[in-house]
Motif scaffolding. Structure first.
Motif, PDB file in Angstrom:
ATOM      1  N   SER A 149      38.273  -1.620  17.760  1.00  0.00           N
ATOM      2  CA  SER A 149      38.365  -0.181  18.033  1.00  0.00           C
ATOM      3  C   SER A 149      38.333   0.655  16.762  1.00  0.00           C
ATOM      4  CB  SER A 149      39.652   0.119  18.815  1.00  0.00           C
ATOM      5  OG  SER A 149      40.789  -0.222  18.048  1.00  0.00           O
ATOM      6  N   ASN A 150      38.637   0.006  15.620  1.00  0.00           N
ATOM      7  CA  ASN A 150      38.582   0.711  14.333  1.00  0.00           C
ATOM      8  C   ASN A 150      37.281   0.437  13.589  1.00  0.00           C
ATOM      9  OD1 ASN A 150      41.387   2.050  13.338  1.00  0.00           O
ATOM     10  ND2 ASN A 150      41.814   0.381  14.762  1.00  0.00           N
ATOM     11  N   ASP A 151      36.354  -0.262  14.247  1.00  0.00           N
ATOM     12  CA  ASP A 151      35.048  -0.583  13.660  1.00  0.00           C
ATOM     13  C   ASP A 151      35.198  -1.335  12.338  1.00  0.00           C
ATOM     14  OD1 ASP A 151      32.286  -0.663  13.778  1.00  0.00           O
ATOM     15  OD2 ASP A 151      32.040   1.174  12.592  1.00  0.00           O
ATOM     16  N   LYS A 152      36.127  -2.318  12.330  1.00  0.00           N
ATOM     17  CA  LYS A 152      36.356  -3.156  11.158  1.00  0.00           C
ATOM     18  C   LYS A 152      36.205  -4.628  11.549  1.00  0.00           C
ATOM     19  CE  LYS A 152      37.530   0.161   8.248  1.00  0.00           C
ATOM     20  NZ  LYS A 152      36.728   0.466   7.027  1.00  0.00           N
TER      21      LYS A 152
ATOM     22  N   GLU B 137      56.011 -15.604  22.279  1.00  0.00           N
ATOM     23  CA  GLU B 137      55.053 -15.534  21.178  1.00  0.00           C
ATOM     24  C   GLU B 137      53.952 -14.517  21.457  1.00  0.00           C
ATOM     25  OE1 GLU B 137      55.256 -20.045  19.256  1.00  0.00           O
ATOM     26  OE2 GLU B 137      53.874 -19.636  20.923  1.00  0.00           O
ATOM     27  N   VAL B 138      53.451 -14.509  22.669  1.00  0.00           N
ATOM     28  CA  VAL B 138      52.388 -13.568  23.029  1.00  0.00           C
ATOM     29  C   VAL B 138      52.883 -12.134  22.904  1.00  0.00           C
ATOM     30  CG1 VAL B 138      50.962 -12.713  24.926  1.00  0.00           C
ATOM     31  CG2 VAL B 138      51.108 -15.173  24.485  1.00  0.00           C
ATOM     32  N   GLU B 139      54.093 -11.880  23.400  1.00  0.00           N
ATOM     33  CA  GLU B 139      54.647 -10.521  23.337  1.00  0.00           C
ATOM     34  C   GLU B 139      54.931 -10.096  21.895  1.00  0.00           C
ATOM     35  OE1 GLU B 139      58.075 -10.580  25.809  1.00  0.00           O
ATOM     36  OE2 GLU B 139      56.954 -10.744  27.690  1.00  0.00           O
ATOM     37  N   ASN B 140      55.590 -10.981  21.148  1.00  0.00           N
ATOM     38  CA  ASN B 140      55.992 -10.615  19.790  1.00  0.00           C
ATOM     39  C   ASN B 140      54.806 -10.563  18.830  1.00  0.00           C
ATOM     40  OD1 ASN B 140      58.444 -10.738  20.998  1.00  0.00           O
ATOM     41  ND2 ASN B 140      59.390 -12.170  19.568  1.00  0.00           N
ATOM     42  N   SER B 141      53.778 -11.387  19.071  1.00  0.00           N
ATOM     43  CA  SER B 141      52.613 -11.379  18.182  1.00  0.00           C
ATOM     44  C   SER B 141      51.829 -10.075  18.305  1.00  0.00           C
ATOM     45  CB  SER B 141      51.709 -12.582  18.472  1.00  0.00           C
ATOM     46  OG  SER B 141      51.223 -12.560  19.803  1.00  0.00           O
ATOM     47  N   ARG B 142      51.959  -9.386  19.444  1.00  0.00           N
ATOM     48  CA  ARG B 142      51.303  -8.085  19.613  1.00  0.00           C
ATOM     49  C   ARG B 142      51.877  -7.085  18.599  1.00  0.00           C
ATOM     50  NH1 ARG B 142      52.323  -7.562  24.473  1.00  0.00           N
ATOM     51  NH2 ARG B 142      50.314  -8.159  25.378  1.00  0.00           N
ATOM     52  N   ASP B 143      53.194  -7.097  18.442  1.00  0.00           N
ATOM     53  CA  ASP B 143      53.834  -6.198  17.468  1.00  0.00           C
ATOM     54  C   ASP B 143      53.436  -6.560  16.036  1.00  0.00           C
ATOM     55  OD1 ASP B 143      55.128  -4.942  19.561  1.00  0.00           O
ATOM     56  OD2 ASP B 143      56.914  -6.209  19.408  1.00  0.00           O
ATOM     57  N   ILE B 144      53.321  -7.854  15.775  1.00  0.00           N
ATOM     58  CA  ILE B 144      52.935  -8.304  14.429  1.00  0.00           C
ATOM     59  C   ILE B 144      51.524  -7.830  14.098  1.00  0.00           C
ATOM     60  CG2 ILE B 144      52.568 -10.312  12.956  1.00  0.00           C
ATOM     61  CD1 ILE B 144      55.518  -9.633  13.784  1.00  0.00           C
ATOM     62  N   ALA B 145      50.612  -7.933  15.069  1.00  0.00           N
ATOM     63  CA  ALA B 145      49.229  -7.491  14.854  1.00  0.00           C
ATOM     64  C   ALA B 145      49.176  -6.001  14.539  1.00  0.00           C
ATOM     65  CB  ALA B 145      48.386  -7.806  16.086  1.00  0.00           C
ATOM     66  N   ALA B 146      49.937  -5.212  15.293  1.00  0.00           N
ATOM     67  CA  ALA B 146      49.944  -3.764  15.069  1.00  0.00           C
ATOM     68  C   ALA B 146      50.515  -3.434  13.687  1.00  0.00           C
ATOM     69  CB  ALA B 146      50.755  -3.076  16.160  1.00  0.00           C
ATOM     70  N   LYS B 147      51.573  -4.139  13.312  1.00  0.00           N
ATOM     71  CA  LYS B 147      52.188  -3.891  12.002  1.00  0.00           C
ATOM     72  C   LYS B 147      51.235  -4.287  10.872  1.00  0.00           C
ATOM     73  CE  LYS B 147      56.600  -4.341  11.744  1.00  0.00           C
ATOM     74  NZ  LYS B 147      58.000  -4.848  11.654  1.00  0.00           N
ATOM     75  N   LEU B 148      50.549  -5.416  11.045  1.00  0.00           N
ATOM     76  CA  LEU B 148      49.606  -5.868  10.023  1.00  0.00           C
ATOM     77  C   LEU B 148      48.456  -4.872   9.864  1.00  0.00           C
ATOM     78  CD1 LEU B 148      48.512  -7.939   8.016  1.00  0.00           C
ATOM     79  CD2 LEU B 148      47.581  -9.238   9.952  1.00  0.00           C
ATOM     80  N   LEU B 149      47.931  -4.400  10.969  1.00  0.00           N
ATOM     81  CA  LEU B 149      46.841  -3.420  10.919  1.00  0.00           C
ATOM     82  C   LEU B 149      47.273  -2.174  10.144  1.00  0.00           C
ATOM     83  CD1 LEU B 149      43.995  -2.489  11.839  1.00  0.00           C
ATOM     84  CD2 LEU B 149      45.133  -1.426  13.811  1.00  0.00           C
ATOM     85  N   GLY B 150      48.490  -1.718  10.391  1.00  0.00           N
ATOM     86  CA  GLY B 150      48.986  -0.518   9.725  1.00  0.00           C
ATOM     87  C   GLY B 150      49.161  -0.676   8.227  1.00  0.00           C
TER      88      GLY B 150
END
Length: 583
Positions: free
Chosen positions: A352-355, A528-541
């Protein structure tokens, strides 16, 4: 000044984590200023490469007797029916111009005196209630029990019985415990050990690892069970059954008899206190592992990243905006599947960020690496490492399952692809002609935007945070011991360079310990599925958007790593810990 004796299986060469710790400790100025002499004591394994030693001063079997102590060492060999090697090994830190020359004692116990071995085993039972008969089929147990007495007497010969200098016997894991207990027996008997102190160096808690790795609930189950058990004043045997089936536990269970204990991480302290009541009030010293702190310029970082991007372009036909890495041993504790869970969420975010991004996983079951000619043949034949085949010289053991996961991810992903390089090394010779000829191992450390390391059991985790000073974001799980040191180094503030993934957090409080122990595969994957979603968002930021962001990451990463260096570890943790042993 004092004398330190390190007992380990890595006495003549670095093979793993303890070897890395020895290298880190022994090549600091603080260690060399405080420690007068260092001994490394370990088994003489069949086929051992004595060429790794700087010199061999005594090896009667090879006709070498270049020490004034040759006659006394020969007497020990005759008495205990062992083969001794005494030599010296050099440690070097070329960056800081530090060289340390250590004494090395190796003991071959293959034909040791059975009568004296039986007598020592009886003393272990008489003094410490250790029933060696339960573990006589375990060669590691036998090796270190049989090593203890001849090693003790060899130390007395080489150090001198009359010395008043403090001598610290450091048991790295279970391996040095028989020698530490031998020292205690001699002290109790009023013999020649009055100046000797013993230290148990917990690089992990061997009793805990199989519990975490062996159940599908892994860290989610274990650490929640640990917390609840502590609140109910329960110990490991109350929750997980009798641990004395394991020979390593039989020895580390007596670590509280040492004069002090070192633990490489905060959770290691909790795990030790979970073993038995004497550990609950024992003064355990935190002695974190150190990490490298290299100064790096922005252009050097971008040059290394460009090489990784060029490799991706050659392999995958695209030049990624971001390069992710995971350099690790291929074992269950490393939780490699969690990388793919985070990337699954991150893939849609990057799209969605074209990266775009690539993850290079450098890991293999074959520690020595595959022959270079086999790698080049697989590259030509079917496009290794993008494509793999089951069977040597390609996929073996756990590599098969990991590659299945990687393949499934790559079929579904859009913005991110994963390349699994099951090889030891990171250059064109080791990894094939499609790798840039200018590529070298440090490029995978310097050029990484993010290093993954979401382990299920990780007493410290040096590799996870090695790229800190290179400006990488280190994605680690909260059970990694390095998290505690990071918090100390950052004054407990949140920093852009580190993302801590908490997979042990439960959305609702369990009603009972039984509920926690029932956590299995289904429950863990859901968390893991739930918590990894937060990790992905934090990493992207936190991923850098422009060169100035990269420069800021390099600067802060270096500052954090500098406060986590081996020099800091020795000065602030290791040496004060030794002082604790004298009290």
């Amino acid at each position: 000044m004092s004398i330190v004796v390190h007992v380990t299986h890595e006495a003549i060469q670095k093979m793993g984590g303890i070897g890395a710790v020895l290298e880190g400790l022994l090549t600091t100025r603080s260690y060399n200023e405080a420690i007068q002499r260092t001994f490394l004591v370990g088994p003489l394994f069949p086929g051992a490469d004595l060429g790794a030693l700087d010199s061999v001063l005594y090896h009667a079997a090879a006709g070498i007797k270049e020490t004034p102590h040759a006659s006394a060492l020969s007497d020990i060999e005759t008495t205990y029916h062992v083969e001794l090697v005494y030599g010296q090994r050099r440690f070097e830190n070329r960056e800081h111009n530090i060289t340390t020359l250590t004494d090395v004692i190796l003991v071959n116990v293959a034909n040791s005196n059975e009568d004296l071995t039986g007598k020592f085993k009886w003393e272990l039972y008489e003094h410490f209630s250790i029933d060696s008969a339960r573990y006589e089929s375990e060669w590691e147990y036998e090796d270190y029990v049989r090593l203890a007495e001849p090693a003790y007497h060899a130390l007395q010969v080489l150090i001198g019985e009359e010395t008043k200098t403090p001598v610290y016997i450091i048991s790295h894991e279970f391996m040095g415990m028989p020698l530490a207990l031998k020292t205690h027996i001699e002290r109790k008997n009023g013999n020649t050990a009055a100046n000797m102190r013993t230290v148990f160096y917990a690089h992990e808690v061997a009793t805990i690892r199989p519990i975490v790795e062996g159940h599908t609930g892994h860290d989610v189950r274990f650490y929640n069970a640990l917390d609840m058990a502590k609140s109910q004043n329960m110990l490991i045997g109350d929750v997980f059954g009798d641990p004395f089936w394991y020979y390593k536990h039989a020895l580390i269970d007596k670590a509280h008899l040492c004069d002090t204990i070192f633990a490489v991480g905060d959770l290691v302290v909790d795990e030790l206190r979970f073993l038995a009541h004497p550990f609950e009030t024992f003064p355990i010293n935190l002695v974190y592992n150190g990490i490298p702190a290299f100064e790096l310029r922005l252009d050097e970082k971008l040059e290394s990243k460009a090489r990784l991007q060029k490799y991706s372009q050659t392999l995958l036909d695209y030049r990624p905006d971001y390069v992710f890495t995971h350099v690790t041993r291929l074992v269950k504790s490393k939780g490699l599947w969690r990388d793919l869970q985070v990337l699954t969420h991150l893939d849609s975010l990057l799209t969605s960020n074209d990266k775009t991004a690539v993850l290079f996983i450098l890991s293999t079951e074959i520690a020595s690496g595959r022959p270079h000619e086999d790698i080049h043949e697989m590259e030509r034949e079917y496009g290794w490492p993008v494509h793999h085949k089951i069977g040597y010289p390609d996929l073996v053991g756990a590599e098969i399952d990991l590659n299945n996961g990687v393949s499934a991810f790559n079929l579904q992903s859009k913005a991110i692809k994963v390349v699994f390089v099951n090889q030891f090394g990171w250059d064109q010779a080791a990894c094939g002609t499609r790798m840039p000829i200018e590529m070298e191992f440090m490029d995978i450390r310097k050029g990484s935007d993010a290093e993954f390391g979401q382990s299920i059991y990780e007493p410290f985790g040096i590799a996870q945070v090695e790229p800190l000073s290179f400006g990488a974001i280190c994605v680690v799980s909260n059970v990694c011991g390095c998290c505690g040191f990071i918090k100390h180094a950052t004054a407990n503030r949140e920093v852009s360079n580190v993302v801590i993934a908490d997979y042990t957090h439960l959305n609702s409080s369990p009603k009972s310990l039984e509920n926690v122990l029932d956590i299995g595969l289904v429950e863990r994957i859901q968390i893991e599925v739930e918590n990894s979603r937060d990790i992905a968002a934090k990493l992207l930021g936190r991923l850098p958007r422009k060169p100035r962001d990269v420069e800021d990451m390099i600067k802060e990463g270096y500052e954090i790593a500098s406060r986590m260096s081996w020099e800091v570890v020795v000065k602030d943790y290791f040496l004060p810990g030794l002082e604790q042993a004298l009290k």
